[in-house]
Design an enzyme around this catalytic site. Sequence first.
Site, PDB file in Angstrom:
ATOM      1  N   PHE A 123      38.013  31.396  43.788  1.00  0.00           N
ATOM      2  CA  PHE A 123      37.429  32.271  42.760  1.00  0.00           C
ATOM      3  C   PHE A 123      37.243  33.705  43.246  1.00  0.00           C
ATOM      4  CE2 PHE A 123      35.527  27.953  42.363  1.00  0.00           C
ATOM      5  CZ  PHE A 123      36.279  27.518  41.286  1.00  0.00           C
ATOM      6  N   GLU A 127      38.971  35.652  49.493  1.00  0.00           N
ATOM      7  CA  GLU A 127      40.020  36.654  49.611  1.00  0.00           C
ATOM      8  C   GLU A 127      39.777  37.452  50.886  1.00  0.00           C
ATOM      9  OE1 GLU A 127      40.733  38.918  46.051  1.00  0.00           O
ATOM     10  OE2 GLU A 127      41.914  40.418  47.116  1.00  0.00           O
ATOM     11  N   ARG A 183      38.667  48.524  38.599  1.00  0.00           N
ATOM     12  CA  ARG A 183      38.975  47.582  37.520  1.00  0.00           C
ATOM     13  C   ARG A 183      37.862  47.584  36.457  1.00  0.00           C
ATOM     14  NH1 ARG A 183      42.626  43.404  36.079  1.00  0.00           N
ATOM     15  NH2 ARG A 183      44.020  43.924  37.780  1.00  0.00           N
ATOM     16  N   ALA A 217      43.894  38.444  41.376  1.00  0.00           N
ATOM     17  CA  ALA A 217      44.254  39.258  40.212  1.00  0.00           C
ATOM     18  C   ALA A 217      45.087  38.464  39.207  1.00  0.00           C
ATOM     19  CB  ALA A 217      44.995  40.529  40.638  1.00  0.00           C
ATOM     20  N   GLU A 274      42.029  34.953  35.349  1.00  0.00           N
ATOM     21  CA  GLU A 274      40.839  35.755  35.107  1.00  0.00           C
ATOM     22  C   GLU A 274      40.508  36.032  33.640  1.00  0.00           C
ATOM     23  OE1 GLU A 274      42.595  38.632  37.832  1.00  0.00           O
ATOM     24  OE2 GLU A 274      40.611  38.851  38.706  1.00  0.00           O
TER      25      GLU A 274
END
Lengths: 775, 513
Positions: free
Chosen positions: A238, A242, A320, A521, A723
Amino acid sequence: MNAPQDTLPVVGTARPHESAHLHVAGAAPYVDDIAEVQGTLHAALGLSPVAHGRLLGIDLDTLRAQPGVVAVFSAADIPGANECGPIVHDDPILADGVLHYLGQPVFAVIATDRLAARRAAALAKQVIRHEALPPVLTALDGHAKQQYVVPPMHLKRGDASAALAASEQRVSGSFSLGGQEQFYLEGQISYAIPQEDGGLLVHCSTQHPTEMQHTVAHALKLGAHRVQVVCRRMGGGFGGKESQSALFACVAALAAAKLKRPVKLRPDRDDDMLITGRRHGFEFQWEVGHDAEGRITGVEIDLVANAGFSADLSPPVMTRALCHFDNAYWLPAVAAHGYCARTNTQSNTAFRGFGGPQGALAIEMILDDVARGLGKDPLDVRRANFYGTSECNVTPYGQVVRDNIIEPLVARLEESCDYRARRTQIAAFNATSPVLKRGLALTPVKFGISFNVAHFNQAGALVHVYTDGTILANHGGTEMGQGLNTKVAMVVAHELGVRLDRVRVTATDTHKVANTSATAASTGSDLNGKAAQDAAKQIKHRLAGFAAGKHGGAVEDVRFGNDRVLVNGLSVPFDELVQQAYFARVQLWSDGFYATPGLHWDREKLQGNPFFYFAYGAACSEVVIDTLSGEWKLTRADVLHDVGQSLNPAIDIGQVEGAFIQGMGWLTTEELWWHPQSGKLMTHAPSTYKIPTANDCPADFRVALYDTQNPADTIHRSKAVGEPPLLLPFSVFLAIRDAVSAVGDHKVNPPLRAPSTPEAILDAVDAVRAATAEA
Amino acid sequence: MSQAHTSAPSASGGGPAATPDTVRPVRFFHRGEIVSLDDVSPTRTVLNWLREDAHCTGTKEGCNEGDCGACTVMVGELHGEHIAWQTVNACIQFVPVLDGKALMTVEDLAKTDPQQPAAAAVLHPVQQAMVDCHGSQCGFCTPGFVMSMTACYERHQALGTQPTRQELADELSGNLCRCTGYRPILDAGQRMFELPVQRIDEAPIAAALRSLRNEPPLRRPDFRAPRTLADFAALRAAKPEARLLAGCTDIGLWVNKQFRDLGEILYIGEVAELKAIGEVDGMLEIGAGASLEDAWSALSRHWPAVREMHLRFASPPIRHAGTMGGNIANGSPIGDSAPVLIALGASIVLRHGEAVREMPLEDFYVDYMKNRLEPGEFVQALRVPLPRASQVLRAYKLSKRYDSDISGLACGLWLQLDGEIVRDARFAFGGMAAIVKRAKGAEAALRGHAWNEATLQAAMAALDSDYTPLSDLRASDNYRRRAARNLLQRLFLETRPASPLSTKQISVWSDIV
């Protein structure tokens, strides 16, 4: 097994997850399930007991004297860079000089077993000598002190101030939006095993094996070719694995390299939550101008994010957020100011949506306010502001929206969910219900697909066809439950015209496909699907050439399908042709590569074409709230979501539903609470941090895919799905707000904060009552 | 860790006859055999034993505190000739607690052929339904779900029934999934009953468990598990410093999270007399060793109004392992049992050796985590007066999440009505003070008065002086104060003489409880 395994065609059909039969039998190994190599040691981290302080020293002797302890490492033991930040180099692996937050790893204890390591590490409070400094614990405090991890960012179009001044009506408001813990069920873990000639193999639960390889190599001063990072599967990511997996990979690797022994680091859940960051909480303050129809004429907004102590991924998260403040709406004049406030808390990071949900929820709150001010149905005001298809279709960051389907999609949902009739029924219910109030909201989603940084939008794959006709595929993406390996296997099987069970996808491995991007992403299947298809195509072309050469006919007429190859009127079983091709010395494996076309982005000006395309969706939610206690329940949710032409509808529906419930948790039950004095995160385990359970899934949950092709040339015209659906449960939050608003006959904008816990709801109910009484 | 397997269950073993004073191995049934562990630490968790010693890694660790359910396993006990299976959280259960029982994990369900790859295994209907319905994504929570669903499946198959979707959701309230959003798992819970039936083959397990009955009570260094109340009481009196262990649902965390040394453990779970629940002299008597599930079920039968509290109290695995006696003795200021029991006028029975004393439960709590237990004394039972006419009880719980969440505040509200007059009132709140405590001022404001808007307002106002709540991660002091007042108002709206509101008009949960 399931019958569809053997059916063709493959792409576009509902197939079970490639590991489903293993998951249900407990036979799918995660990193902690790998049989331990003899001599394996276990690491635990000693954490900063204060939110801010100067680190004066560590009583290492006390730690070394603990039972079972083999070694203790601190910052001074790191031969290379004490640094695991993905962008800005402000993220120490182990604290050096300054203690930045309560929970920051300060030292690592290596012991003969995990319990011994944990027991010793738990002495942190006693052995860490420090001088406390005053902490900054909230985003607004950091903002007031102008303390940022990166300089403020400004996304502007036109003259927002002038537009506001000229607007018929102006409204200002603010909104407080909490963060969210990923709560991957499998916690962070790394298991490092020394290899020959100074090499290291690191089994790591990570979405970004290549970045793990790089950070480990830098920390240990090794060439990247000496570090191999492998990840077969994660028990959820989720976004939380990362960049945040790096610290654990580096510590395990450091200890393994120093001690020349295998070392495993699996923090306990509480430590995991105290150490790692999560979704950024935001504070918004805005002023908006609009006309009598609710059309926005100008808007200015501050977005203040709690970045935590370091930059981590906060800059692209804020980018973003700014690039999703428009959501599905044409904003003629806009000034959006993004501030990444530095605080003495965990460093916030990627989480499904990556700032997009935060930015988009702000405009939804604004439109909700505008609608209430005008006494209009919020859906009508939303619709009045939708992007156009030929005009009013340029985003504030300069990208033309060419694939807009929001109007027909919303119209279809509005009809299928019976929105207008239910609106009337709910009003009637509320008029006579003294305690319970119902609320309804229908909200749209537009979400940009691609990494905002152009060069991340590339992927590689390897496909091997073995002489028995079985196929092994490997690619740079990672499997965290989203079904990426299933989709890639389907793409490969489809391309070669074979049964799906011929294809296996193996662990992501930096020794196989190099220089990979994070699986993030939502781009996993877009990028890796195309790369794997490229590899399969090359093999197919070679096989076609061989088949035509052997059996005659034109190469371009050779067809692959139904597990056979059709050549010059002859139908040859796939495995037979493969066998023959091998004897003829045809290369039966291939690499593949893909780079998303047409992307460019000016990071300074926040202008360009950052997205390959947009994914759309809409949801309608109905809730009931208790105006005495603030309790609430979602009674029905209708979802219509656009995944282009679905590669696997079962997996896509699973992503949409999972994201809906996860996003609902973020906005309702999942409250993060830092102690206001100590700065300790007190909600650091599932006993205190409440993600949804089965009873939170609405009994009436109607989820459908909006059947359409992606106009962009994506893998089989599908769209990314990870997402975008996380934004669908905005409808839940706004339905709760609608129900609260009923208390004041929809005359007052409820000051509802997120997450809307019962306390937040009761606060808003009481505020609306007070404001109504005053009026 | 040494570990001996005997392939066939032997009657009473061939070794020297064990006596109650002899230390003996922990013995339980696992994977077709009786496992015998002779140097396992008394606080070794079942999960760590499974994963690290038995190398069965199908069962996962998600939180190590019994709140996520990834480690859910089934434990079987012989009840007569049958085996009663219950789910527990392996991460907080200690291995000696398995003594004499059967342990079943996710690895035990599929019929595997050792000659075939895992892909060729014949899945159990629960597993197959999960595959068919796309009930797993990342798969990490899946083994825990599969075990909760298997326990549900076995129970319903035995009765020839099927659970409703709502019952399934309640069964799964202790299993967190972060990927699916639960819909496909609930689908699988219904689908599993449509597949060819496959039951656990109980005969060999029952035979093994019967053979284990011949073992003397478990005695280990630092772990004793007497089987009779008299033995337990004598041992407790002799060892006042020993740690009493019941369900491990709290003490498991002391070990896993705080690394506390427990010293000698006295396990209450083998004393059958303490598990009894029965009616004596107009009282419901709940043995201190009765599970939370059994105790709440009994309370719900007599007082349907506590059913919501029952379903929302922790999760099924915790309710199976934990005891109401333990919950009461533990004395958390936010434990949900105490407010209900105090409102009902329950008393607590304490025992020291042969001596038994009883006191009102409300007098048992002295201060934060302090009670009136004397050294060597233990909780033997709880006694709850059975319902009588004209009495009204409501139990309300407020928490961030419906299921398995510790209350921000909880209350038991009891009224004795005589027409429109409140003859008596007992209001007990948790989460409002350092201990669960009665709202004496609010009660007094009602006692002897008509049950109307004016007396309600007086009672609500009195609550302010009854409690000075704190702010913490669960709720602010301000919310606790306002919500407590509002819950009195809810009670009034539900029970007022004139046009009372129905549950449907007053509770957002009315459709699911």
